[in-house]
Design a protein around this motif. Structure first.
Motif, short mmCIF file in Angstrom:
data_model
loop_
_atom_site.label_atom_id
_atom_site.label_comp_id
_atom_site.label_asym_id
_atom_site.label_seq_id
_atom_site.Cartn_x
_atom_site.Cartn_y
_atom_site.Cartn_z
N VAL A 132 -33.38 -0.24 52.42
CA VAL A 132 -34.80 -0.09 52.70
C VAL A 132 -35.61 -1.16 51.99
O VAL A 132 -36.47 -1.83 52.58
CB VAL A 132 -35.31 1.31 52.26
N SER A 133 -35.36 -1.34 50.70
CA SER A 133 -36.20 -2.23 49.90
C SER A 133 -36.05 -3.70 50.27
O SER A 133 -37.03 -4.45 50.30
CB SER A 133 -35.91 -2.04 48.40
N MET A 134 -34.82 -4.14 50.59
CA MET A 134 -34.61 -5.55 50.91
C MET A 134 -35.34 -5.99 52.18
O MET A 134 -36.03 -7.02 52.19
CB MET A 134 -33.12 -5.86 51.00
N PRO A 135 -35.23 -5.23 53.29
CA PRO A 135 -35.99 -5.62 54.48
C PRO A 135 -37.50 -5.60 54.25
O PRO A 135 -38.23 -6.43 54.82
CB PRO A 135 -35.57 -4.57 55.52
N LEU A 136 -37.97 -4.66 53.43
CA LEU A 136 -39.40 -4.62 53.14
C LEU A 136 -39.83 -5.87 52.38
O LEU A 136 -40.90 -6.43 52.63
CB LEU A 136 -39.74 -3.36 52.32
N ARG A 137 -38.98 -6.31 51.46
CA ARG A 137 -39.27 -7.53 50.70
C ARG A 137 -39.29 -8.73 51.64
O ARG A 137 -40.17 -9.59 51.54
CB ARG A 137 -38.21 -7.72 49.61
N ARG A 138 -38.32 -8.80 52.57
CA ARG A 138 -38.28 -9.91 53.52
C ARG A 138 -39.49 -9.88 54.46
O ARG A 138 -39.90 -10.92 54.97
CB ARG A 138 -36.99 -9.86 54.34
N ALA A 139 -40.05 -8.69 54.65
CA ALA A 139 -41.22 -8.56 55.53
C ALA A 139 -42.50 -9.03 54.84
O ALA A 139 -43.56 -9.06 55.48
CB ALA A 139 -41.38 -7.11 55.98
N GLY A 140 -42.40 -9.38 53.56
CA GLY A 140 -43.55 -9.94 52.87
C GLY A 140 -44.18 -9.07 51.80
O GLY A 140 -45.15 -9.48 51.16
N LEU A 141 -43.64 -7.86 51.59
CA LEU A 141 -44.20 -7.00 50.56
C LEU A 141 -43.79 -7.50 49.18
O LEU A 141 -42.79 -8.21 49.03
CB LEU A 141 -43.71 -5.56 50.74
N SER A 142 -44.55 -7.14 48.17
CA SER A 142 -44.22 -7.52 46.81
C SER A 142 -42.95 -6.78 46.36
O SER A 142 -42.54 -5.78 46.97
CB SER A 142 -45.36 -7.16 45.85
N LYS A 143 -42.34 -7.26 45.28
CA LYS A 143 -41.12 -6.62 44.77
C LYS A 143 -41.38 -5.15 44.42
O LYS A 143 -40.59 -4.27 44.77
CB LYS A 143 -40.61 -7.36 43.53
N TRP A 144 -42.48 -4.90 43.71
CA TRP A 144 -42.75 -3.54 43.25
C TRP A 144 -43.11 -2.60 44.39
O TRP A 144 -42.74 -1.43 44.38
CB TRP A 144 -43.85 -3.55 42.19
N LYS A 145 -43.82 -3.11 45.38
CA LYS A 145 -44.14 -2.26 46.53
C LYS A 145 -42.89 -1.97 47.34
O LYS A 145 -42.70 -0.85 47.83
CB LYS A 145 -45.20 -2.92 47.40
#
Length: 273
Positions: free
Chosen positions: A179-192
């Protein structure tokens, strides 16, 4: 009896279910936390870990849920297949209904393939909701088994309940990453990305407590409840987890991950249950 099993044997079952499912949530958070220190992860690793998740869920569905449900029914004088078939079908239909209503997007799918009712919600919200959908039957399965232990059902053992919690926790680690890796690739910050990744498993303690409490108040439903959780988990695996691993050229790796997950969960259940 190991200290862990002894602790759960002496603990109120509903509280035990809460502790066990909180553990599975925290393991999800640990997986999601990798986004804070690892800049990226290859698609091969993600598909292998999703395959592992599917293997654990399928093995748990039989060894921890369906098999005990059949044995319980037969001991109660009911045809073993009846609660297993009815509960399994109801669990699958429950997730099917949620799948049609809850807006969500599978991890490796394009936003044009959003499922559920139409909504203007952002892609990130839809991704988190998809994994949350995965976690409902997982938390429910752990809670139902703890409830069975408290009800004194011979086929529901504290070792089996703990083994299931450990297995679900193990497969939640790669789920948190997925979940977290695709969200990061989508442009969200690390913490979000981390926050949303771990939040996807917050439903597990809620489902676990509901499952344990329901069985305590309605003991005769336990075989149906176990099969219900199994049907829900198998539906998630076939409809979501496996297709998510087949979107790139990593099908063999994902399949080997699935086999590994199945073996790990089977060994845990047989060894501890």
């Amino acid at each position: 009896m190991t200290p862990v099993l002894d602790f759960f044997a002496r603990t109120d079952p509903v509280f035990g279910a809460l502790i066990a499912t909180t553990f599975t949530w925290l393991v999800t958070a640990a997986g999601a936390g990798l986004v804070l220190i690892v800049p990226n992860m290859s698609r091969q690793w993600l598909d292998a870990m999703l395959g592992f998740t599917g293997g654990v869920m399928v093995a748990a569905s039989f060894w921890s849920l369906l098999n005990p449900a059949i044995e319980m029914a037969e001991r109660m004088g009911v045809p073993g297949w009846l609660p297993a078939a009815v509960g399994f079908a109801m669990g699958a239909l429950f997730i099917f209904a949620l799948d049609k209503v809850l807006p969500h997007l599978h991890i490796n799918f394009d936003v044009s393939r959003t499922e559920g009712v139409k909504t203007p919600w952002h892609r990130t919200t839809l991704l988190v909701l998809a994994i949350t959908l995965h976690n409902i039957p997982e938390g429910l399965a752990v809670g139902v088994l703890f409830g069975g232990v408290a009800a004194g059902i011979p086929e529901a053992t504290i070792g089996g309940a703990v083994a299931l919690a450990i297995g679900i926790g193990l497969q939640n680690f790669p789920e948190g990453i997925a979940v977290s890796m695709p969200l990061r690739r989508a442009g969200l910050s690390k913490w979000k990305s981390f926050g949303l990744g771990q939040a996807s498993a917050m439903v597990e303690p809620v489902a676990g407590v509901i499952g344990a409490a329901a069985v305590l108040f309605m003991q005769p439903i336990l075989p149906y409840a176990l099969a219900f959780a199994a049907g829900a988990m198998i539906y998630v695996v076939v409809e979501e987890v496996i297709p998510e691993t087949q979107q790139a050229a990593n099908t063999d790796i994902a399949t080997l991950g699935f086999i590994g997950g199945f073996i790990v969960m089977m060994v845990l259940d047989v060894a501890l249950g």
